[in-house]
Scaffold this motif. Structure first.
Motif, mmCIF file in Angstrom:
data_model
loop_
_atom_site.group_PDB
_atom_site.id
_atom_site.type_symbol
_atom_site.label_atom_id
_atom_site.label_comp_id
_atom_site.label_asym_id
_atom_site.label_seq_id
_atom_site.Cartn_x
_atom_site.Cartn_y
_atom_site.Cartn_z
ATOM 1 N N ASP A 269 -6.319 -1.766 -4.500
ATOM 2 C CA ASP A 269 -5.788 -2.362 -3.364
ATOM 3 C C ASP A 269 -6.740 -3.074 -2.610
ATOM 4 O O ASP A 269 -7.753 -2.679 -2.150
ATOM 5 C CB ASP A 269 -5.185 -1.026 -2.435
ATOM 6 N N GLU A 270 -6.815 -4.359 -2.800
ATOM 7 C CA GLU A 270 -7.548 -5.489 -2.259
ATOM 8 C C GLU A 270 -9.072 -5.070 -2.567
ATOM 9 O O GLU A 270 -10.056 -5.171 -1.621
ATOM 10 C CB GLU A 270 -7.246 -5.499 -0.632
ATOM 11 N N GLY B 226 -3.018 -2.301 6.682
ATOM 12 C CA GLY B 226 -4.441 -2.875 6.709
ATOM 13 C C GLY B 226 -4.712 -4.180 7.309
ATOM 14 O O GLY B 226 -5.563 -4.158 8.287
ATOM 15 N N GLN C 79 -7.272 0.749 -0.009
ATOM 16 C CA GLN C 79 -7.668 -0.058 1.046
ATOM 17 C C GLN C 79 -8.493 0.518 1.998
ATOM 18 O O GLN C 79 -9.588 -0.039 2.442
ATOM 19 C CB GLN C 79 -6.502 -0.718 1.626
ATOM 20 N N SER D 247 0.875 -1.229 -0.121
ATOM 21 C CA SER D 247 0.107 -0.014 0.144
ATOM 22 C C SER D 247 0.789 1.374 0.130
ATOM 23 O O SER D 247 0.568 2.170 -0.350
ATOM 24 C CB SER D 247 -0.925 0.027 1.154
#
Ligand SMILES: Nc1ncnc2c1ncn2[C@@H]1O[C@H](COP(=O)(O)OP(=O)(O)OP(=O)(O)O)[C@@H](O)[C@H]1O
Ligand SMILES: [Mg+2]
Lengths: 332, 499
Positions: free
Chosen positions: B167-168, B402, B87, B45
């Motif tokens: 991001d995810e 995260g 995220q 990230s």
């Protein structure tokens, strides 16, 4: 994982977007309007014989609440960003004096206007810079400013009032009526309409709400949250300066006691109106109604013949009840 | 050789003297989906935040189309056509979907005022294209997490973009939604976008990515072509050691002839929970499968007393209990690990330790005061056990990555040692190494006689954990399967469709 077509009947999550009704109007957001109407009806009936409903009295309420309303619409922006400004009352006092002094020194009406508004802007600028540059909580900064500015207002003329002998100024900024409409009501409506458009219809307003809704998310989205905060404090400074000018015009003088305790009435009006103390949600019209409601209660209690101590207690009680009721309704 | 669209060269970054990225290089081509992988706290990230101007690098250069660019803030990134789906959600809960999507880029009328009508129309088009069933005027705060994710995606796609960082993105999407997202990514890819894709879900990576770059502890480990590598190699790159029996199901003996620890009878709550009944026995792990909107999380919330119940009974050890609030539930021996943990489960400004010991403060007393030594020991124990990557237990939670924040919330409730544990998506955003750890911890708890309910959208996880699975559809339990009766993920997939 092959992407086979699986379409279950009655599937909730994803599917062809079906048209849905626009966000339903939620009566809870309008609680202050009902409360206001309730208060009006109550006083109209119980105080009918005492002349509560007379045009004169109602216009008087508009006059008495003008300064609170005008500071309130500016405060709506500050509270919408999740901040608070406690210095507006003191700023009002100082601005009334600087305006009066400027006029006394022969700078005329325009000079008075510039001095009063300038005073407010400078206080707002200092507040805003301290809050954004040095990252000091606004509660502390403006609490400190409240004392400093009040002190300055007392010191600048050694607590002596400064008379204003400029009938144009006094007429335009406080005492005048256009036809039978008080000029203070005109200013209030102008400020409200402008602020409402600013909050609802401009990107500045949208970014104000975003900053209060979730500051870091707003920053990720490209909102310059510090600039927004600086602007909203300039806003309350400006409004407090203007309120000071209006007090001066109404009383034909500048005086350090003007605006005493106004910060609390202003904040109460904003919160009563439905703006969230936690930021992210704000309404200018609500603030106006909140302010009118407080003014109406004040007025009604006076006509009822209650003394100041009783007025204060009842006013406090009504504010707490209204906010608590709104909160409770919000939860369910 | 084809010139990469984006090159990041020798990027280094440290926070307070602690190196988070150490001379990392990385490049993406046009029309490529490039996976960025690594354990929690590896620096993924952070690297992407440098690309999007949230942080600036201490060292290193960024090139786009071979030209060096300076990216110091989010505006610079936008001017270079870089968008990112963060995220941590970058949405404002109090604004509507349309207002969020066009925040700072609203179209204006000729008077310079906001043109909400046009924003709403454009949002409508975007949502239709994404096939998402929400309305532009919905307040984001009232929507479920999955919809937040889709709103984020719509937001990123609403601006002219060449490089899209995700991001995810699937961490709160279900299978079905993930498929929609993937077909969308495929379309973007064909249009020539470069997509950087961060995820901890291995199957996804191999499904949609062309190349994989792995980071470990802030250092570059390898870049591989997807078709020339395999799962084991990638896992080895990520954890730096051989992977172990990660997702294997173990049959665990327990008895179903006793009184169930938790029995839910005909539960009704709100519009999402219509009629839910199930039992959980001591030592059992019950899995709940279902689509988003099937009422799984809502069932958990109603049991736990967060949402009001409108009908039905809750029996604990055979005794009927009235659970009206969360404290009632905790008193009855229940614990719920909620779905959106960072919002509901963590006090971000408090330290790792303070968060972990919060629910057990009363058990950590020495006389009238807190037993600091024991508290530190407790916190350290869980930091180690769940491999929470942090400098020490006193670090502010907000500064953790995260996935590590997710682990703190898990630790917090595991430390409380509840009788009945309900976990809603327990391994969202957690790296492959820690997933195994968490699965082991859950199994251990069950072995010690606790009753456990796991809600999960990840089939491999459900298959690895559950002794029994119930499938929910439209607020009702539509199927119950013993684990031994389930032979493939397809069967589960079928069950949650409600037929
Ligand atoms: N602002 C900050 N101050 C201090 N440390 C930070 C900060 N931001 C990130 N870190 C640290 O940098 C490391 C890398 O974090 P990053 O968020 O990049 O990890 P990640 O690879 O995205 O992990 P995850 O898979 O859990 O999301 C972590 O150890 C984190 O604690
Ligand atoms: Mg991350």
């Amino acid at each position: 994982m092959p992407s086979k077509e699986i379409n279950a009947p009655g599937q909730v999550a994803f599917g062809k977007s079906k048209p849905r009704p626009v966000q339903k109007l939620d009566w809870r957001n309008y609680i202050v309007y009902f409360a206001f109407i309730g208060v009006l009806i109550y006083f109209s009936i119980s105080l009918f014989d005492d002349g509560f409903v007379s045009t004169d009295n109602l216009l008087n309420i508009a006059r008495q609440t003008a300064m609170i309303s005008i500071m309130g619409v500016a405060m709506t922006f500050v509270i919408s960003t999740g901040e608070i400004d406690l210095s507006v009352g003191s700023t009002t006092a100082l601005a009334s004096l600087t305006a009066a002094l400027a006029i006394q020194s022969g700078f005329g009406m325009l000079g008075g206007l510039v001095a009063g508004l300038g005073t407010g802007l400078i206080v707002g600028l200092i507040n805003g810079l301290l809050i954004t540059r040095f990252v000091i909580p606004s509660f502390l900064v403006t609490l400190g400013m409240m004392g400093i500015v009040k002190g300055m207002a007392m010191w600048v003329t050694d607590t002596a009032p400064v008379p204003i002998i400029n009938s144009a100024f006094n007429f335009l900024f406080g005492s005048g009526d256009i036809g039978s409409v008080p000029i203070l009501l005109v200013w209030t409506l102008l400020a409200t309409v402008a602020a409402h458009i600013l909050l609802r219809k401009t990107s500045f307003g949208r970014q104000t709400l975003a900053t209060g809704g979730n500051e870091s998310a707003a920053r990720f989205s490209g909102v310059k949250t510090h600039r927004i905060k600086l602007m909203v404090f300039l806003g309350t400074g400006l409004a407090a300066g203007f309120a000071g000018i209006l007090y001066a015009g109404r009383m034909h003088a500048g005086r350090y006691t003007f605006g005493d305790g106004d910060e609390l009435s202003v904040i109460a009006a904003v919160i009563l109106g439905g703006t969230s103390l936690f930021g992210g949600v704000g309404t200018v019209i609500g603030t106006l109604i909140g302010s009118l409601m407080i003014g109406t209660i004040n007025n009604g209690l006076i006509i009822m013949g209650l003394d100041v101590s009783q007025q204060m207690m009842i006013k406090g009680l009504i504010i707490i009840l209204a906010v608590a009721f709104g909160k409770k309704a919000m939860k369910n | 050789m084809e010139q990469p669209l984006l090159m990041m060269e020798n990027i280094s970054k440290s926070f307070n003297g602690i190196t988070v990225l150490d001379s990392v290089s990385f490049s993406v081509k046009k029309g490529e989906v490039h996976a960025l992988m690594g354990g929690n706290g590896a620096g993924k990230s952070t690297l992407m935040k440098i690309l999007t101007g949230v942080y600036s690098a201490d060292q290193g250069d960024i090139f786009i189309d071979g030209k060096k660019v300076e990216i110091h803030n989010t505006d610079d990134a936008r001017n270079n056509y870089i968008s990112m789906i963060f995220q941590e959600f970058s949405l404002i809960p109090s604004l509507t979907v349309a207002q969020n999507i066009f925040l700072t880029r609203e179209s204006k009328t000729s008077l310079g005022l906001l043109n909400d009508k046009q924003c709403i129309e454009e949002t409508e088009k975007l949502l239709e294209e994404l096939d998402v069933d929400i309305h532009p005027n919905d307040i984001v705060g009232n929507l479920g997490v999955g919809y937040w994710q889709m709103t984020e995606i719509a937001k990123a796609l609403s601006q002219e973009t060449k490089i899209l960082v995700m991001d995810e993105p699937t961490s709160s999407l279900t299978q079905k939604e993930t498929e929609i997202l993937f077909s969308f990514i495929q379309r973007l890819k064909n249009k020539g976008y470069a997509i950087i894709y961060i995820s901890h879900r291995m199957e996804e990576i191999f499904e949609i990515c062309d190349r994989i770059t792995v980071l470990r502890d802030g250092k570059f480990v390898a870049t591989e072509e997807c078709r020339n590598t395999d799962l084991d190699t990638v896992i080895q790159h990520i954890v730096g050691r051989d992977s172990n029996k990660a997702f294997e199901w173990k049959e665990r003996p327990y008895s179903t002839d006793v009184t169930p620890v938790l029995e839910v009878k005909n539960l009704q709550a709100g519009s999402k929970v219509k009629d839910v009944s199930f039992k959980v026995f001591p030592g059992e792990i019950l899995g709940i499968a279902g689509l988003m909107g099937s009422g799984r999380s809502e069932t958990a919330r109603a049991i736990f007393g967060i949402d009001a119940k409108e009908g039905g009974e809750i029996l604990i050890n055979g005794e009927q209990k009235t659970i009206k609030t969360a404290p009632d539930a905790i008193d009855a021996g229940l614990a719920l690990i909620p779905e959106d943990r960072r919002m509901q489960g963590l006090i971000l400004e408090h330290s790792v330790k303070e968060n972990i010991i919060l629910p057990i403060l009363s058990k950590l007393k020495k006389g009238p005061v807190l037993d600091e030594a024991k508290a530190n020991e407790m916190a350290s124990h869980f930091v180690e056990k769940l491999r929470i990557k942090t400098d020490d237990i006193f670090k502010t939670s907000r500064l953790l990555s995260g996935g590590n924040q997710q682990k703190i919330v898990l630790a917090k409730w595991l430390a409380n040692n509840p009788e009945i544990l309900i976990l809603d998506e327990p391994t969202i955003g957690v790296d492959i190494g820690a997933k195994t750890e968490i699965i082991d911890v859950i199994r251990e708890l069950a072995d010690s006689g606790k009753a456990i309910v796991v809600i999960s959208s990840e089939f491999p996880e459900l298959m690895a954990l559950s002794d029994r699975v119930i499938a929910m559809h439209n607020g009702q339990v539509v199927k119950e399967l013993r684990r031994t009766e389930i032979h493939s993920e397809e069967e589960l997939q079928h069950a949650i469709q409600g037929n």
